[in-house]
Design an enzyme around this catalytic site. Sequence first.
Site, mmCIF file in Angstrom:
data_model
loop_
_atom_site.group_PDB
_atom_site.id
_atom_site.type_symbol
_atom_site.label_atom_id
_atom_site.label_comp_id
_atom_site.label_asym_id
_atom_site.label_seq_id
_atom_site.Cartn_x
_atom_site.Cartn_y
_atom_site.Cartn_z
ATOM 1 N N CYS A 174 0.833 -1.209 0.000
ATOM 2 C CA CYS A 174 0.000 0.000 0.000
ATOM 3 C C CYS A 174 0.869 1.261 0.000
ATOM 4 O O CYS A 174 2.009 1.238 -0.463
ATOM 5 C CB CYS A 174 -0.987 -0.016 1.163
ATOM 6 S SG CYS A 174 -2.327 1.214 0.949
ATOM 7 N N ASP A 181 -3.422 2.055 10.189
ATOM 8 C CA ASP A 181 -4.598 2.921 10.297
ATOM 9 C C ASP A 181 -5.105 2.912 11.725
ATOM 10 O O ASP A 181 -5.480 3.940 12.265
ATOM 11 C CB ASP A 181 -5.670 2.446 9.298
ATOM 12 C CG ASP A 181 -5.229 2.780 7.894
ATOM 13 O OD1 ASP A 181 -5.462 3.904 7.456
ATOM 14 O OD2 ASP A 181 -4.567 1.932 7.260
HETATM 15 C C1 RUB Z 1 -3.596 3.710 3.441
HETATM 16 C C2 RUB Z 1 -2.935 2.779 4.387
HETATM 17 C C3 RUB Z 1 -1.679 3.287 5.052
HETATM 18 C C4 RUB Z 1 -2.037 3.823 6.435
HETATM 19 C C5 RUB Z 1 -0.864 4.573 7.051
HETATM 20 O O1 RUB Z 1 -4.916 3.278 3.136
HETATM 21 O O2 RUB Z 1 -3.377 1.695 4.671
HETATM 22 O O3 RUB Z 1 -0.735 2.274 5.194
HETATM 23 O O4 RUB Z 1 -3.121 4.722 6.332
HETATM 24 O O5 RUB Z 1 -0.553 5.718 6.302
HETATM 25 P P1 RUB Z 1 -5.885 4.220 2.283
HETATM 26 P P2 RUB Z 1 0.312 6.900 6.922
HETATM 27 O O6 RUB Z 1 -5.210 4.455 0.967
HETATM 28 O O7 RUB Z 1 -7.160 3.441 2.172
HETATM 29 O O8 RUB Z 1 -6.053 5.516 3.067
HETATM 30 O O9 RUB Z 1 1.615 6.288 7.328
HETATM 31 O O10 RUB Z 1 0.471 7.869 5.778
HETATM 32 O O11 RUB Z 1 -0.413 7.473 8.084
#
Ligand code: RUB
Length: 261
Positions: free
Chosen positions: A98, A167
Amino acid sequence: MATLEQVVSYIKHLKIQGAQTIAEVALQAWADAKDKKLASRLLKEARPTEPMLFNAISAAEAGHDPEVLICKFKNDKEKIFKCGAALIKNKSVVFTHCHSSTVIGILKEAKKLGKKFEVYNTETRPLFQGRITARELAEAGIKVHHLVDSAGMKALSKADLFLMGADWISPKGVANKIGTEMFAELASIRKIPVYCCSHSWKFSPDNLKIEQRDAGEVWPAYPKGIIVENPAFEVAEAKHITGIVSELGVLSFEKFLRQIG
Ligand code: RUB
């Protein structure tokens, strides 16, 4: 400047994505909104599996200055980049799934320190956030191999480190993009260390709902008679997570819970 409704729509439709970015943008939208009650409700409902968003808006409701909070989050993230970069050894092969701005920041910091390493990343169906990761790493001059999700085992088998975003840090494990549970379990079987890279404000003791997104993202205009499911996240169990890299340092899952508890 985007209106409150526009920001909510950008968050829902992933024009703004990634837990910490969502929380920061939401705080700014809350600060700019005239009707704070409406702003709190719309922003908190925008994505159900984002406790950093709820925690940040709740803190603003309780009187914390949103601008100060945003600044704190950004400074904390710099600390996380430094702690995470220390985990990357010369000639490391890092796997990620991701798009996590936290993981990207760690990888860029490691590159800045002169470390030589490469990254394997998966495309992350249905919305292909893995492509954002691959593009950002390539632009930063980091060697990146990009594979379909179903080649995740091949990618992981090259890696000596799995860096995942988060998340929701729950008392049982870490929710991150769908696919993470599978990769974390596999990495753990293969004895590849799994580090969750995340701000501690993503912790919530509540039993949050896992966001189910529109089936059309998986298969637009799919034929009748099929139940197309599209869960956005899943929980990697604590036993598969080697450590949490947060602004509190690098801690085991248990120590992290004790420290914030
Ligand atoms: C994004 C996702 C990321 C986390 C952490 O999912 O799973 O790994 O949100 O991101 P989506 P960060 O695309 O559905 O938002 O490290 O930027 O907080």
